[in-house]
Design an enzyme around this catalytic site. Structure first.
Site: not given
Ligand code: ARG
Length: 388
Positions: A80, A83, A251, A256
């Site tokens: 992560c 953090r 968030w 991602e």
């Molecule tokens: N990478 C994953 C997604 O796109 C989520 C993982 C957790 N991501 C976060 N920003 N807490 O759905």
């Protein structure tokens, strides 16, 4: 050596029938009380816990221990990048819930607590596993995920990652709309109620329609994404106690969505679509059409969330914050486990500061683990009998 899937294995497979390890309990409690002087001296507490473990094979965390343990597990999550704000985690103590209906309504409350604009990190901790007993679980990998379908023409609609899971929930009677962004139902399994499906109410699902700051055609693609990423199938382990149902959210970092969920060839695979709309020359890789489409897709994600007032961050900002986190932790005298291949953003890695260094990888508890069985349920919607 590259071992596919290797990185998803817990460092030490969990034996659900074994009692709590008193050494791990003590180690956690000492750290927890050292980090939180207001909790008072640890010795009297250790005496109680040792006696509880000797008598019952387990012990019960106080609300303070649970809250700090969950924060430590986030702090130790080596993949992560986010953090820095581990102290701000809102920990909802849901250990008393038993029935599938109760669990469902608390999951809806979780999403509402996470919010729909100013998203805040939240974890809901349900009952710990008791050695040798069945426990409640959610099959879904995240509270909010989109269904995936195979079409008759041999293509796909929706999120291809979720195709098998979607077929499984259809087998349990769920009706999908066969659209690109159908939110999957929650599959909650409890010892008392068996497997039950629940549809999330609209008020629990904030979504952002995607548009682009410069390209009006982008909105016509009809894309969107949900505001809250909430991982729901990892086991939280604190001081030797295992919490198999402990969904948590943060968030989003834009990449991602823009550089993985919507871009990966085995996910929504949108780079060719975006490139075509941009009129790019896709006849040769060396035009860098993929890279150009990728940047615009990521701009669209960040722009749309910002415009909608939904918290999101970009990979440059989040990388900076992670460097700050490393510095803070060093000052506190703690080592930070980190997995380079997950920390470095999937776009523009080399122009973020997290790229230009190495990290220590080690298993530090409290921690979150993804068990094989949980991974199978989330991917296939069934327990995979073929694993060794
Ligand atoms: N990478 C994953 C997604 O796109 C989520 C993982 C957790 N991501 C976060 N920003 N807490 O759905």
């Amino acid at each position: 050596m590259i071992v596919p899937g290797y990185r998803d294995q817990p460092a030490e497979p969990w034996d659900p029938s074994s009692p709590v390890d008193p050494g791990e309990a003590e180690d956690f409690l000492r750290r927890c009380y050292t980090e939180n002087p207001r909790l008072g001296p640890v010795e009297p507490r250790l005496a109680i816990v040792r006696a509880q473990i000797a008598a019952t094979g387990s012990y019960v965390h106080t609300t303070d221990e649970l809250a700090h343990g969950a924060k430590m597990a986030w702090r130790n999550a080596s993949r992560c990048i986010g953090r820095l704000y581990w102290r701000s985690l809102l920990v909802l103590d849901r250990r008393r819930a038993r029935t599938a209906d109760e669990i469902y309504s608390l999951l809806v409350q979780h999403l509402q607590a996470a919010g729909s604009g100013q998203i805040r990190p939240v974890i809901s901790v349900f009952a710990p596993a008791q050695p040798g007993q069945q426990h409640a679980r959610i099959w879904n990998e995240q509270l909010i995920r989109y269904a995936g379908y195979r079409t008759e023409a041999g293509g796909t609609v929706g999120d291809p990652r979720m195709i098998e899971f979607t077929e499984a929930v259809r087998g349990y009677g769920w009706q999908g709309k066969d659209e690109a962004f159908d939110v999957l139902p929650l599959v909650i399994e409890t010892p008392g109620d068996g497997v039950r499906l629940y549809e999330l109410p609209e008020r629990a699902i904030r979504e952002v329609p995607l548009s682009h700051p410069d390209h009006p055609w982008f909105a016509e693609l009809g894309l969107r994404w949900h505001a809250v990423p909430a991982i729901s199938n990892m086991r939280l382990t604190v001081g030797g106690v295992h919490y198999p149902l402990a969904p948590f959210n943060g968030w989003y970092m834009g990449s991602e969505i823009g550089a993985r969920n919507l871009a990966d060839a085995d996910r929504y695979n949108l780079l060719p679509v975006v490139a075509a709309r941009m009129g790019l020359d896709t006849s040769r890789e060396s035009t860098l059409w993929r890279d150009r489409a990728l940047v615009e897709l990521n701009r669209a994600v960040l722009h749309s969330f910002e415009r909608a007032g939904v918290k999101i961050s970009d990979h440059h900002t989040e990388s900076q914050r992670f460097i700050t986190h490393l510095r803070n932790e060093e000052k506190a005298g703690r080592r930070v486990p980190a997995d380079w291949s997950w920390i470095v953003p999937p776009i523009s890695g080399g122009i973020t500061p997290v790229f230009h260094r190495y990290y220590d990888e080690f298993d530090e508890r409290p921690a979150f683990y993804l068990d094989d069985e949980a991974a199978d349920l989330a991917r296939h919607g069934s327990r995979c009998p073929y694993r060794g």
